[in-house]
Design an enzyme around this catalytic site. Structure first.
Site, short mmCIF file in Angstrom:
data_model
loop_
_atom_site.label_atom_id
_atom_site.label_comp_id
_atom_site.label_asym_id
_atom_site.label_seq_id
_atom_site.Cartn_x
_atom_site.Cartn_y
_atom_site.Cartn_z
N HIS A 1 -3.95 16.47 -11.24
CA HIS A 1 -2.99 15.37 -11.26
C HIS A 1 -3.33 14.28 -10.25
CE1 HIS A 1 -0.91 17.59 -14.18
NE2 HIS A 1 0.19 16.88 -14.13
N GLU B 1 15.72 9.39 -0.23
CA GLU B 1 14.65 8.62 -0.84
C GLU B 1 15.24 7.30 -1.30
OE1 GLU B 1 11.64 11.69 -2.96
OE2 GLU B 1 11.89 9.84 -4.08
N ASP C 1 8.12 15.47 -5.38
CA ASP C 1 9.14 15.18 -6.40
C ASP C 1 8.87 15.96 -7.70
OD1 ASP C 1 10.07 13.39 -4.57
OD2 ASP C 1 9.49 11.60 -5.69
#
Ligand SMILES: Cc1cc2nc3c(=O)[nH]c(=O)nc-3n(C[C@H](O)[C@H](O)[C@H](O)COP(=O)(O)OP(=O)(O)OC[C@H]3O[C@@H](n4cnc5c(N)ncnc54)[C@H](O)[C@@H]3O)c2cc1C
Length: 427
Positions: free
Chosen positions: A97, A283, A170
């Site tokens: 990723h 956040e 996340d």
């Protein structure tokens, strides 16, 4: 306070590439490996998979992909590469990723730490692999295989005593080695530090193919080098991760700001709070395009309270959304409303723009996966992702807003997510 703060701005992830040595044919590698464990594959499907990543911006074809069954196999492969006169380039790949080819190694060998062999490798690297209590460390920990996905770590620890790692990203479909080679940042970072600050010990296969255990006390140079080392200082085969008792539920709140100074002052105020009178996650994100606030990871909030940007009284271009959570369980369920209300009472968001939802802790942690499934359905997941991560000092974040959020992005009608993580530098 400004000196100790830094804002993590997530536009597009951009990290640096992996170990590099010249190339040699796959059969020579196989010969050097001898009859040891693991599987060296030149199958086109394996090679193609290892040539790509989530970013979709770079493509680098390895000569082979190595599927280890455990730490010993990884060490044997690296030794074979190190011992070769012509040199063989080796790169660890977790879940691929990365954005910019960091796990690729054109002409070399990619060590696939994740797919297929993961379960067996995890069993071998960490026998038993259950959470352990350590009086010396003052809490629980678990030993995990470097290629294990965080979602699997979570499921395993939850099913043994309701425990969970303390610090997250996340998105949980990332490998332990992949995020520990970077930092592993999310809304818990201001309090617990990034994931690399929540590791007690590592086993690392060094560039010579030696397996070295390291920690703050043993081989600290390797320990601190491998954590955040972008895969350049060896391959992490085992990580000892700090755990905590997982809360049961999460109160998840969003509130909108039109004034960037008020937004950042509130973020800074929230991450300076200590003890139990604080949020557990802080956040935020920029809303530069109509539709984003309801579409990006927000299915948990809609359709009961959708937001129409143009209908906001104070809206003049870009908006900023503060995102916070408060964890709770049965023993604190009676006080969570009051605690949240008190904390929100000190903030300067636009009145009437507080959006609240309540969900199990696991669903909150795994929230981006829900978005992933939706995007996959629409064929929008496997598109190029030119993401960028920036660390911006608190002293310059207002300039950044003027120049980038309002200057460059404010004039656009569409765009991707722009996340803002306020962080304490000393963590
Ligand atoms: C949808 C999405 C959301 C994300 N959200 C966050 C977030 O909230 N916070 C955050 O911090 N990051 C986030 N990231 C970025 C992510 O943490 C990094 O891209 C991470 O490297 C990906 O892990 P991976 O297992 O896919 O690694 P890979 O892409 O496979 O590898 C990444 C790098 O780590 C090295 N590496 C992999 N495994 C090992 C190992 N065992 N030992 C040594 N080196 C190794 C590779 O060689 C490469 O350099 C996100 C990425 C995506 C795609």
């Amino acid at each position: 306070m400004a000196w100790c703060l830094v804002f993590m701005v997530f536009l597009i992830y951009c990290l640096i590439s992996t170990v590099g040595l010249p190339v040699e044919p796959a059969d020579e590698v196989a010969m050097r490996l001898g009859g040891g464990g693991g599987r060296l594959s030149v199958e086109p499907s394996d090679v193609m998979e290892a040539s790509r990543d989530f970013g979709g911006l770079k493509q680098g074809e390895p000569m082979a992909v190595f599927h280890p069954r455990g730490e010993g196999d990884v060490a044997a492969l690296v030794r074979a590469a190190y011992g070769s006169e012509r040199g063989i380039r080796v790169s660890a790949r977790g879940h691929g990723h990365s954005i910019s080819g960091q796990a690729q190694v054109p002409g070399g060998v990619v060590v696939d730490m994740s797919h297929g062999w993961r379960a067996e490798a995890a069993r071998r690297a960490a026998p038993g692999a259950l959470p352990v209590y350590s009086a010396a460390l003052g809490g629980h920990y678990i030993d995990v295989w470097g290629g294990e996905l965080w979602i699997d770590v979570l499921n395993r620890t939850l099913s043994h005593g309701g425990l969970a790692p303390r610090s997250w990203t996340d998105y949980l479909y990332l490998s332990v080695g992949g995020t520990l080679s970077n930092a592993g940042i999310s809304g818990q970072t201001f309090h617990h530090g990034p994931q690399i600050s929540n590791v007690y010990e590592l086993d690392v296969v060094t560039g010579k193919g030696e397996v070295v255990t390291c920690s703050e006390a043993i081989n600290p140079d390797l320990f601190f080098g491998a954590l955040g080392g972008l895969g350049q200082l060896g391959i992490i085969t085992r990580a000892r991760i700090a755990l905590e008792l997982a809360p049961h539920r999460v109160r998840w709140i969003r509130a909108l700001y039109s004034n960037f100074t008020e937004f950042t002052v509130d973020q800074e105020r929230l991450i300076a709070l200590h003890g139990s009178r604080r949020f557990d996650y802080v956040e935020g994100f920029v809303v530069a395009a109509e539709g984003l606030i309801n579409n990006w990871r927000s299915s948990f909030f809609s359709p009961q309270n959708p937001v129409k940007l143009s209908s906001l009284k104070h809206h003049s271009g870009v908006l900023y959304c503060l995102e916070v959570t408060k964890n709770y369980d049965d023993s604190t369920a009676g006080t969570v409303d009051q605690e949240v209300e008190e904390l929100l009472g000190e903030l300067s968001f636009i009145p009437g723009t507080v959006f609240t939802t309540d969900l199990p802790y696991v669903d909150f942690l795994d929230r981006v996966h829900m978005a992933e499934l939706k995007l996959r359905d629409k064929g929008m997941w496997e598109v190029p992702h030119p993401w960028l991560n920036l660390l911006v000092p608190a002293s310059r974040i207002a300039d950044f807003d003027r120049g980038v959020f309002r200057g460059v992005l404010g004039s656009r009608t569409a765009g991707g997510p722009i996340l803002i993580y306020p962080m304490n530098k000393q963590k």
